[in-house]
Structures are given as structure tokens and as C-alpha cells.
Design a protein around this motif. Sequence first.
Motif, short mmCIF file in Angstrom:
data_model
loop_
_atom_site.label_atom_id
_atom_site.label_comp_id
_atom_site.label_asym_id
_atom_site.label_seq_id
_atom_site.Cartn_x
_atom_site.Cartn_y
_atom_site.Cartn_z
N VAL A 297 0.85 -1.19 0.00
CA VAL A 297 0.00 0.00 0.00
C VAL A 297 0.88 1.24 0.00
O VAL A 297 1.70 1.43 0.91
CB VAL A 297 -0.93 0.01 1.23
CG1 VAL A 297 -1.76 1.29 1.24
CG2 VAL A 297 -1.83 -1.20 1.22
N LYS B 151 1.41 5.23 0.30
CA LYS B 151 0.76 6.33 1.01
C LYS B 151 1.27 7.66 0.44
O LYS B 151 2.46 7.85 0.23
CB LYS B 151 1.08 6.26 2.50
CG LYS B 151 0.81 4.90 3.13
CD LYS B 151 -0.66 4.64 3.29
CE LYS B 151 -1.18 5.33 4.53
NZ LYS B 151 -2.59 4.95 4.83
N ASP C 16 0.04 12.07 0.46
CA ASP C 16 -0.91 13.11 0.82
C ASP C 16 -1.89 13.33 -0.33
O ASP C 16 -1.50 13.30 -1.50
CB ASP C 16 -0.14 14.41 1.11
CG ASP C 16 -1.05 15.49 1.65
OD1 ASP C 16 -1.34 15.49 2.85
OD2 ASP C 16 -1.50 16.32 0.81
N ASP D 137 -4.84 9.25 2.71
CA ASP D 137 -3.52 9.25 2.08
C ASP D 137 -3.16 7.92 1.44
O ASP D 137 -2.05 7.73 0.94
CB ASP D 137 -2.45 9.64 3.10
CG ASP D 137 -2.34 8.65 4.25
OD1 ASP D 137 -3.24 7.79 4.37
OD2 ASP D 137 -1.37 8.74 5.02
N GLU D 138 -4.09 6.97 1.42
CA GLU D 138 -3.80 5.70 0.76
C GLU D 138 -4.00 5.84 -0.75
O GLU D 138 -5.00 6.36 -1.22
CB GLU D 138 -4.71 4.59 1.29
CG GLU D 138 -4.42 3.24 0.64
CD GLU D 138 -5.26 2.12 1.24
OE1 GLU D 138 -5.49 1.11 0.54
OE2 GLU D 138 -5.69 2.26 2.40
#
Length: 267
Positions: free
Chosen positions: A21, A23, A25, A247-248
Motif C-alpha cells: 500500500v 501512502k 498526501d 492518504d492511501e
Amino acid sequence: MDLRGRCQQGSSRQTRIRRCVLKADPSRQWRLLDLQAIDTRLDQIAHAKAHLPQAAAIAAAESELSGFDVDLVNARTAADDVQRELVKAEQDVQLVRDRAARDQGRLDSGQGSPKELTSLQHELVSLARRQSELEDLQLEVMERSESLLDRVSALEQARSEAAKRLESLRSEQAVAQRDLDAEAGQVAAKRPDIVAGIGEDLLGLYEKIRASSGGVGAAELKQRRCGGCRLELGNVDLDRIRKAPEDEVLRCEECRRILVRTAESGL
């Protein structure tokens, strides 16, 4: 730069898989849409340059001009051949005329025996007949020569007009190419600033997906529909997206493009 990745357990309809995953912003993810818009336009410009409407017309005009060149060579060769034939016909007529003039001169002078003078008279009749035949042939050759010269002239005019059309098309194509190049330069100039605010990991993923997905690496989730594959997401996928942290970095389960959430996502 707040950009990081972590691995977690994920699941599909049939098997459980381990996925990484990423991340980032949300503001950085939104920049992907700006970058995609730029790259899409650059791809469109490149396609337009490769398929300018003048290209087919130029190819046709070049073929037409080549055809005129071949026809002109053949027509000029034929005209030259007939011109040589005409010169010979004129020479043959002149030879008969000269011979008839000499015989007439001898006959008018009265020199020679009666038999010789009678022979001269017969020869003059034969020469007059021969001269008439040769002059008819000369006239026929002259007519053919004029016809061929007219054809050469017409082909030269047609070729000149075709060459002007080709030059005009090439000029139009050059202008179109310059305009597209200028637009591409303006569009590409905005790319570095946007790229700088995305981050290497996210940019790398975007470029990798874009290379394998027809030039589209990121798409907006708008009104529950993926902007990449244009498919509407099911409730299960939408529920997963709602629960995912802001954020993901999400991926469309169908086309695997980066799915960017916005205020118009319809979540």
C-alpha cells in the motif's frame, strides 16, 4: 515529502494476496490528475502530428506528380521521334523538288535528243506524283507532331499545377506541425513543476501503469465511476474506498490504474 509505503494483507474474490500500500498526501495524488491531463494532451498532440490530415493528400499529390513525370517523359520521347520523322519527310520532299527543278530546267533549255526530252517529261510526271505523296505524308506527320506537342504542353501545365498543389499542402502541413510543436512545448513546460510535487515513488508507479495502460496511469473517481476504464464501481469496492485512509493510494480493481478521490467522487 510525506510519501511512504507499507505492506498489508489484502483479499480478492478467490484468493488472499499480499499487496503493498502506497501512502501519499491527497494533494499529491490530485497532482497526478494534472499530470495525466498534460500527458494525455501530449499524447494527443503526438498522435495528431503522426496523422496530419495533409499527409494523405500529400501522398496522393506526390503520386500524381510522379505520374505526370512519367507521362511527360513518354510524351516528349514520342514528340522527339515524330519530329525526327518530320525532318526526314521534309528532306524527302525537298529532294524530289530539287530533282524536278533540275529536270524542268533541262526540259526548258531544250537540250538533248527528242527521246531524252520525252523521258524528262515522263520523269517530271512521276516526280510530281511522288512529291504529292510525300507532301501528304509530311502533312500527316506534321499533324501528329502538333498533336504530340500539344499533349506535352498540356502535361507540362498539369504538372505545374500539381506541383503547386503539392507545395501548398506541404506548406500547410509544416504550419500545422509548427503549431502542434508550439503547443506541445507550452504544455510540456508545465510538467516539471507538477512532477516535483508528486514524489518519486508515486510518480514511478504512475509512469509504470501509464506505459502498460494506453497512456493513462491515473484517473479520477467521479460519480462512483473510474475515469480510466469508465466502469461504475460496485458497492463492495465503494465501501472499501470509503474506509481507506485519505492518504492511501488506491487502484481500480478493473483497470488497475491509480484511482484519485475528489469532491466529485460520489462517496
